[in-house]
Design an enzyme around this catalytic site. Sequence first.
Site, PDB file in Angstrom:
ATOM      1  N   SER A 187       0.802  -1.228   0.000  1.00 52.61           N
ATOM      2  CA  SER A 187       0.000   0.000   0.000  1.00 52.61           C
ATOM      3  C   SER A 187       0.831   1.273   0.000  1.00 52.61           C
ATOM      4  CB  SER A 187      -0.956  -0.015   1.185  1.00 52.61           C
ATOM      5  OG  SER A 187      -0.255  -0.293   2.383  1.00 52.61           O
ATOM      6  N   HIS A 215      -5.413  -3.714  -2.071  1.00 49.32           N
ATOM      7  CA  HIS A 215      -5.196  -2.742  -3.150  1.00 49.32           C
ATOM      8  C   HIS A 215      -5.169  -3.393  -4.535  1.00 49.32           C
ATOM      9  CE1 HIS A 215      -4.538   1.122  -1.153  1.00 49.32           C
ATOM     10  NE2 HIS A 215      -4.004   0.434  -0.165  1.00 49.32           N
ATOM     11  N   LYS A 246     -12.063  -0.188  -0.757  1.00 50.46           N
ATOM     12  CA  LYS A 246     -11.224   0.594  -1.669  1.00 50.46           C
ATOM     13  C   LYS A 246     -11.890   0.661  -3.037  1.00 50.46           C
ATOM     14  CE  LYS A 246      -7.287   0.283   1.275  1.00 50.46           C
ATOM     15  NZ  LYS A 246      -6.522  -0.713   2.013  1.00 50.46           N
TER      16      LYS A 246
HETATM   17  C1  LIG Z   1      -6.538  -0.894   3.466  1.00 48.95           C
HETATM   18  C2  LIG Z   1      -5.886  -2.188   3.684  1.00 48.95           C
HETATM   19  C3  LIG Z   1      -6.448  -3.145   4.532  1.00 48.95           C
HETATM   20  C4  LIG Z   1      -7.669  -2.846   5.354  1.00 48.95           C
HETATM   21  O1  LIG Z   1      -8.831  -2.750   4.604  1.00 48.95           O
HETATM   22  P1  LIG Z   1     -10.098  -1.975   5.204  1.00 48.95           P
HETATM   23  O2  LIG Z   1     -11.234  -2.543   4.461  1.00 48.95           O
HETATM   24  O3  LIG Z   1      -9.871  -0.521   4.970  1.00 48.95           O
HETATM   25  O4  LIG Z   1     -10.150  -2.308   6.660  1.00 48.95           O
HETATM   26  C5  LIG Z   1      -5.841  -4.380   4.615  1.00 48.95           C
HETATM   27  N1  LIG Z   1      -4.715  -4.657   3.929  1.00 48.95           N
HETATM   28  C6  LIG Z   1      -4.128  -3.749   3.125  1.00 48.95           C
HETATM   29  C7  LIG Z   1      -2.890  -4.116   2.382  1.00 48.95           C
HETATM   30  C8  LIG Z   1      -4.684  -2.480   2.986  1.00 48.95           C
HETATM   31  O5  LIG Z   1      -4.094  -1.584   2.207  1.00 48.95           O
END
Ligand SMILES: *Cc1c(COP(=O)(O)O)cnc(C)c1O
Length: 404
Positions: A187, A215, A246
């Site tokens: 990320s 992502h 996301k």
């Molecule tokens: C954003 C993210 C999460 C968490 O996801 P949410 O639905 O926002 O809780 C988990 N793993 C990675 C790699 C992320 O970037």
Amino acid sequence: MTETARRPQLAYLTTVLNELRANGTHFKLRVLDDQQAPVCHYDGREVINLASNNYLGLANHPKLVEASMAATRAFGVGSGAVRTIAGTMRIHMQLEEKIARFKNVEACVVFQSGFAANAGTVSAILGKEDFILSDELNHASIIDGARLSRAKIKVFRHKDVAHCEELLKEIADQPGHKLVITDGVFSMDGDIGPVDKLAAIAEKYGAIMMVDDAHASGVLGRNGRGSVDHFGCHGKVDVQVGTLSKAIGALGGYVCGSKDLIDYLYHRARPFLFSTSHPPSVAATCIAAFTILEKEPERIERLWTNTRYFQGELKRTGFNVGGVNTPATETPITPIIVGDARAAMDFSRALFDEGVLGTGIVFPTVPEGKARIRLILTSEHTKAQLDQALETLERVAKRMEILR
Ligand SMILES: *Cc1c(COP(=O)(O)O)cnc(C)c1O
């Protein structure tokens, strides 16, 4: 003065905040006044938004909004209980079936967030006697899940498959289950995890393979099916996590795998057992989002066209977008490495004042000396918006001597 303001018990927290203020890394939350759109208003200022994870513009897509409202009218605003008590609605099951079909796996379970999906799954499937082999840059929710499991944690160097294999070899004779886990897309740097190669060595040593596609969902693979599809390693990854927060545009996380994996998580994953399920509106929104992924792959095409254009221009201008002392991005996540934490935060603030929203990211989210701003492209940015952002980035960076 409020009632609690003068109590001394938590004064040490104020001390920490003062330290953040002194080193320039304290922040105030920016408040979005309207919708999560390519151009929107934060704290009353119009900005080109290069900070959101709304990759495909689904967070405010009219069909998703309509699906959400229709579900609310039909089923109310809340589910009323955790899934195992009384809170499993028909629409929750429909979403899980939809995702399982989309990902071409036997079954799927949806959690309240991607964080809950990772932390809940890793801690449920492993215990004290087991081992977790984890990329050093894996997401916090994986790290927390690993700690909660009380398994022994072995961290391998970023994307270093040989190092992971070395660690697997060292524990080959030990009893206990072994789990190899990586982010599909990292990320903070935007690089892609070597899912296919890790899956191959996991196979060789009889380890469970798990990938976190937060992502990658909606971004990589055919119709956004994720990293497993991107690498063509279907059937080689035991546990696939994705997020609904996301690219899918709403909120939630999911785990895909075998029927028994999912049934086990229904019985043992603590966020599933002890935290209330999504409102029906969220489930309906996500169902509509997967239909759009199936029917409108051109959104993903636009996302990648914007990404190639924007990153190409940044490089041409001379920005450090990673790839020397940091990993090189391979996705719409676009770091601009600044180095010094205060300089990165100042850069982000100055950009905001000039109408560009890019997140300043510093230690402990990224290593010390590798502070940056992180920009994320979406399918919905127009070329004119991107050009304006590029012009602003160059002008502000030169003024601040980030570009020379
Ligand atoms: C954003 C993210 C999460 C968490 O996801 P949410 O639905 O926002 O809780 C988990 N793993 C990675 C790699 C992320 O970037």
